[in-house]
Design a protein around this motif. Structure first.
Motif, PDB file in Angstrom:
ATOM      1  N   ILE A  40      80.452  73.321  15.436  1.00 23.58           N
ATOM      2  CA  ILE A  40      79.677  73.638  14.235  1.00 23.58           C
ATOM      3  C   ILE A  40      78.360  74.323  14.595  1.00 23.58           C
ATOM      4  N   LEU A  41      77.599  73.733  15.525  1.00 25.57           N
ATOM      5  CA  LEU A  41      76.286  74.281  15.870  1.00 25.57           C
ATOM      6  C   LEU A  41      76.343  75.331  16.974  1.00 25.57           C
ATOM      7  N   ASP A  42      77.458  75.402  17.693  1.00 27.87           N
ATOM      8  CA  ASP A  42      77.578  76.302  18.846  1.00 27.87           C
ATOM      9  C   ASP A  42      76.449  76.028  19.833  1.00 27.87           C
ATOM     10  N   PHE A  43      76.247  74.731  20.123  1.00 29.35           N
ATOM     11  CA  PHE A  43      75.153  74.270  20.971  1.00 29.35           C
ATOM     12  C   PHE A  43      75.751  73.472  22.135  1.00 29.35           C
ATOM     13  N   PRO A  44      75.737  74.013  23.361  1.00 28.51           N
ATOM     14  CA  PRO A  44      76.300  73.285  24.514  1.00 28.51           C
ATOM     15  C   PRO A  44      75.410  72.113  24.916  1.00 28.51           C
ATOM     16  N   ASP A  45      75.646  70.978  24.299  1.00 27.45           N
ATOM     17  CA  ASP A  45      74.759  69.817  24.436  1.00 27.45           C
ATOM     18  C   ASP A  45      75.241  68.875  25.542  1.00 27.45           C
ATOM     19  N   LEU A  46      74.645  68.980  26.715  1.00 26.15           N
ATOM     20  CA  LEU A  46      75.015  68.125  27.841  1.00 26.15           C
ATOM     21  C   LEU A  46      74.357  66.748  27.771  1.00 26.15           C
ATOM     22  N   SER A  47      73.480  66.542  26.797  1.00 29.17           N
ATOM     23  CA  SER A  47      72.843  65.228  26.678  1.00 29.17           C
ATOM     24  C   SER A  47      73.850  64.142  26.303  1.00 29.17           C
ATOM     25  N   VAL A  48      75.052  64.552  25.878  1.00 26.57           N
ATOM     26  CA  VAL A  48      76.123  63.608  25.551  1.00 26.57           C
ATOM     27  C   VAL A  48      76.399  62.670  26.730  1.00 26.57           C
ATOM     28  N   ASP A  49      76.332  63.200  27.953  1.00 22.75           N
ATOM     29  CA  ASP A  49      76.569  62.373  29.135  1.00 22.75           C
ATOM     30  C   ASP A  49      75.507  61.296  29.316  1.00 22.75           C
ATOM     31  N   GLY A  50      74.402  61.429  28.610  1.00 24.22           N
ATOM     32  CA  GLY A  50      73.351  60.412  28.667  1.00 24.22           C
ATOM     33  C   GLY A  50      73.331  59.502  27.456  1.00 24.22           C
ATOM     34  N   THR A  51      73.705  60.037  26.284  1.00 24.48           N
ATOM     35  CA  THR A  51      73.656  59.224  25.063  1.00 24.48           C
ATOM     36  C   THR A  51      74.818  58.236  24.975  1.00 24.48           C
ATOM     37  N   PHE A  52      75.941  58.535  25.635  1.00 24.13           N
ATOM     38  CA  PHE A  52      77.048  57.565  25.640  1.00 24.13           C
ATOM     39  C   PHE A  52      76.643  56.281  26.358  1.00 24.13           C
ATOM     40  N   PRO A  53      76.127  56.358  27.602  1.00 27.79           N
ATOM     41  CA  PRO A  53      75.649  55.121  28.234  1.00 27.79           C
ATOM     42  C   PRO A  53      74.394  54.547  27.572  1.00 27.79           C
ATOM     43  N   LEU A  54      73.649  55.373  26.813  1.00 28.30           N
ATOM     44  CA  LEU A  54      72.512  54.841  26.056  1.00 28.30           C
ATOM     45  C   LEU A  54      73.011  53.832  25.028  1.00 28.30           C
ATOM     46  N   GLY A  55      74.099  54.178  24.337  1.00 26.50           N
ATOM     47  CA  GLY A  55      74.683  53.253  23.369  1.00 26.50           C
ATOM     48  C   GLY A  55      75.157  51.975  24.041  1.00 26.50           C
ATOM     49  N   ILE A  56      75.734  52.113  25.237  1.00 32.88           N
ATOM     50  CA  ILE A  56      76.178  50.934  25.992  1.00 32.88           C
ATOM     51  C   ILE A  56      74.980  50.063  26.348  1.00 32.88           C
ATOM     52  N   ALA A  57      73.911  50.700  26.837  1.00 29.38           N
ATOM     53  CA  ALA A  57      72.726  49.956  27.274  1.00 29.38           C
ATOM     54  C   ALA A  57      72.077  49.194  26.119  1.00 29.38           C
ATOM     55  N   VAL A  58      71.880  49.861  24.987  1.00 31.76           N
ATOM     56  CA  VAL A  58      71.251  49.215  23.828  1.00 31.76           C
ATOM     57  C   VAL A  58      72.099  48.046  23.341  1.00 31.76           C
ATOM     58  N   CYS A  59      73.389  48.266  23.221  1.00 32.66           N
ATOM     59  CA  CYS A  59      74.304  47.214  22.754  1.00 32.66           C
ATOM     60  C   CYS A  59      74.339  46.056  23.753  1.00 32.66           C
ATOM     61  N   PHE A  60      74.381  46.388  25.032  1.00 30.36           N
ATOM     62  CA  PHE A  60      74.442  45.378  26.098  1.00 30.36           C
ATOM     63  C   PHE A  60      73.265  44.417  26.016  1.00 30.36           C
TER      64      PHE A  60
ATOM     65  N   CYS B 238      81.088  49.288  24.978  1.00 31.62           N
ATOM     66  CA  CYS B 238      80.404  48.171  25.637  1.00 31.62           C
ATOM     67  C   CYS B 238      81.042  46.834  25.251  1.00 31.62           C
ATOM     68  N   GLN B 239      81.317  46.672  23.949  1.00 34.47           N
ATOM     69  CA  GLN B 239      81.902  45.422  23.480  1.00 34.47           C
ATOM     70  C   GLN B 239      83.384  45.326  23.821  1.00 34.47           C
ATOM     71  N   TYR B 240      83.991  46.460  24.030  1.00 38.76           N
ATOM     72  CA  TYR B 240      85.402  46.509  24.421  1.00 38.76           C
ATOM     73  C   TYR B 240      85.561  46.182  25.911  1.00 38.76           C
ATOM     74  N   GLY B 241      84.743  46.831  26.755  1.00 39.43           N
ATOM     75  CA  GLY B 241      84.849  46.628  28.199  1.00 39.43           C
ATOM     76  C   GLY B 241      83.942  45.542  28.740  1.00 39.43           C
ATOM     77  N   ARG B 242      82.970  45.081  27.906  1.00 39.72           N
ATOM     78  CA  ARG B 242      82.045  44.002  28.251  1.00 39.72           C
ATOM     79  C   ARG B 242      81.270  44.285  29.537  1.00 39.72           C
ATOM     80  N   ALA B 243      80.904  45.538  29.750  1.00 36.89           N
ATOM     81  CA  ALA B 243      80.180  45.897  30.967  1.00 36.89           C
ATOM     82  C   ALA B 243      79.275  47.091  30.719  1.00 36.89           C
ATOM     83  N   PHE B 244      78.285  47.241  31.592  1.00 37.47           N
ATOM     84  CA  PHE B 244      77.386  48.400  31.569  1.00 37.47           C
ATOM     85  C   PHE B 244      77.367  49.036  32.945  1.00 37.47           C
ATOM     86  N   ASN B 245      77.413  50.360  32.974  1.00 37.20           N
ATOM     87  CA  ASN B 245      77.241  51.106  34.211  1.00 37.20           C
ATOM     88  C   ASN B 245      76.417  52.335  33.887  1.00 37.20           C
TER      89      ASN B 245
END
Length: 301
Positions: A31-51, A206-213
């Motif tokens: 949609i935005l035609d924006f190559p957003d590599l921050s995805v590799d950081g926001t996925f574990p961000l969600g894990i960290a916050v939830c953890f 995070c809740q599925y795998g019960r772990a953070f990395n």
């Protein structure tokens, strides 16, 4: 037979979790035609916050919302770098991804850790609902409900005025300006929503795998892109399916390919290589379909 069933359930479970992430990638790349590599950081961000929230005894559903909000903030930061500081979009994503590596480490305090066995998750909270024949599918049903809720919410948003402007920014930024709207603001909102979905997927995982990395987001953007290309190429001809549904199905297909490769003897340490090969094949398929369609248009002309 039971082994095949459990593998199949696992494919759908992980496919729908990562499918939520792929819908976020769909917003940025398609949609935005924006190559957003921050995805590799926001996925574990969600894990960290939830953890951290779960280990502190907070409500697991609230942890999902908090992870989504954290992802929105990270996505908005990427947008601000691009819109306000005029930094190139690719570099913006790299900067955010790099910063989030340290942020995620700081949130948890360790590079990797496991949830305490006594913490309450969305799966343990809903386990009493499913009994008998539904017991083996309990996690899958919960994940599917969350994935569909995210999908329908995104479909609804894209039909709103803000969603229309978001789609217009990627296709025709001049149109947004003629409507007396700021395309930069719309881009920031789009990046915030996209990364919010990615972070939400991380919280569910995070809740599925019960772990953070801290390195769990490596290759996430490649998986998301592959799912988007599969979804928009293979399932595009199915007229009654929305694009978001195709993206979810694309991730399930992608995860099935990985599982089949592992079942055929691929070593687990070679998974990233398999991901790269699958992505290249997906790109080749997309290019082939595009050329075939273009040739058909010329022939009709």
């Amino acid at each position: 037979m039971s082994d095949i069933l459990s593998i199949g359930i696992g494919i759908f479970e992980q496919g729908f979790i990562y499918g939520i992430m792929a819908m976020g990638v769909y917003i940025t790349y398609t949609i935005l035609d924006f190559p957003d590599l921050s995805v590799d950081g926001t996925f574990p961000l969600g894990i960290a916050v939830c953890f951290v929230m779960l280990n502190n005894g907070l409500n697991p559903w609230l942890a999902l919302l908090a992870a989504f909000a954290a992802g929105c903030v990270a996505g908005a930061f990427t947008g601000l770098l691009n819109v306000k500081l005029r930094i190139k979009n690719l570099l913006c994503g790299i900067l955010t991804m790099t910063a989030l590596y340290s942020v995620n480490y700081s949130i948890v305090g360790k590079a990797s850790d496991f949830l305490s066995m006594d913490v309450t998750t969305i799966f343990s909270q809903t386990s009493f609902i499913f009994g008998g024949v539904l017991a083996p599918y309990a996690k899958l049903i919960v994940i599917l409900v969350i994935a569909l809720a995210a999908k329908f919410a995104l479909d609804w948003y894209l039909r709103t005025k803000s969603g229309f402007l978001l789609r217009s920014v990627g296709d025709n930024e001049g149109l947004v300006i003629t409507l007396a709207q700021n395309p930069g603001t719309i881009k920031i909102i789009g990046l915030a929503v996209a990364n919010g979905l990615v972070s939400l997927a991380g919280a569910v995982y995070c809740q599925y795998g019960r772990a953070f990395n801290v390195g769990s987001g490596t290759g996430t953007v490649v998986m998301g892109l592959a799912a988007v290309i599969i979804g928009t190429t293979v399932f595009k001809k199915v007229k009654f399916l929305r694009v978001t549904t195709g993206v979810l199905c694309g991730m399930v297909v992608y995860k099935a390919c990985i599982s089949i490769a592992l079942a055929l003897g691929l070593r687990s340490q070679d998974t990233n290589l398999m991901i790269t090969v699958l992505f290249i094949i997906t790109l080749m398929l997309n290019e082939f379909v595009f050329k075939k369609k273009k040739a058909g248009v010329k022939k009709d002309a």
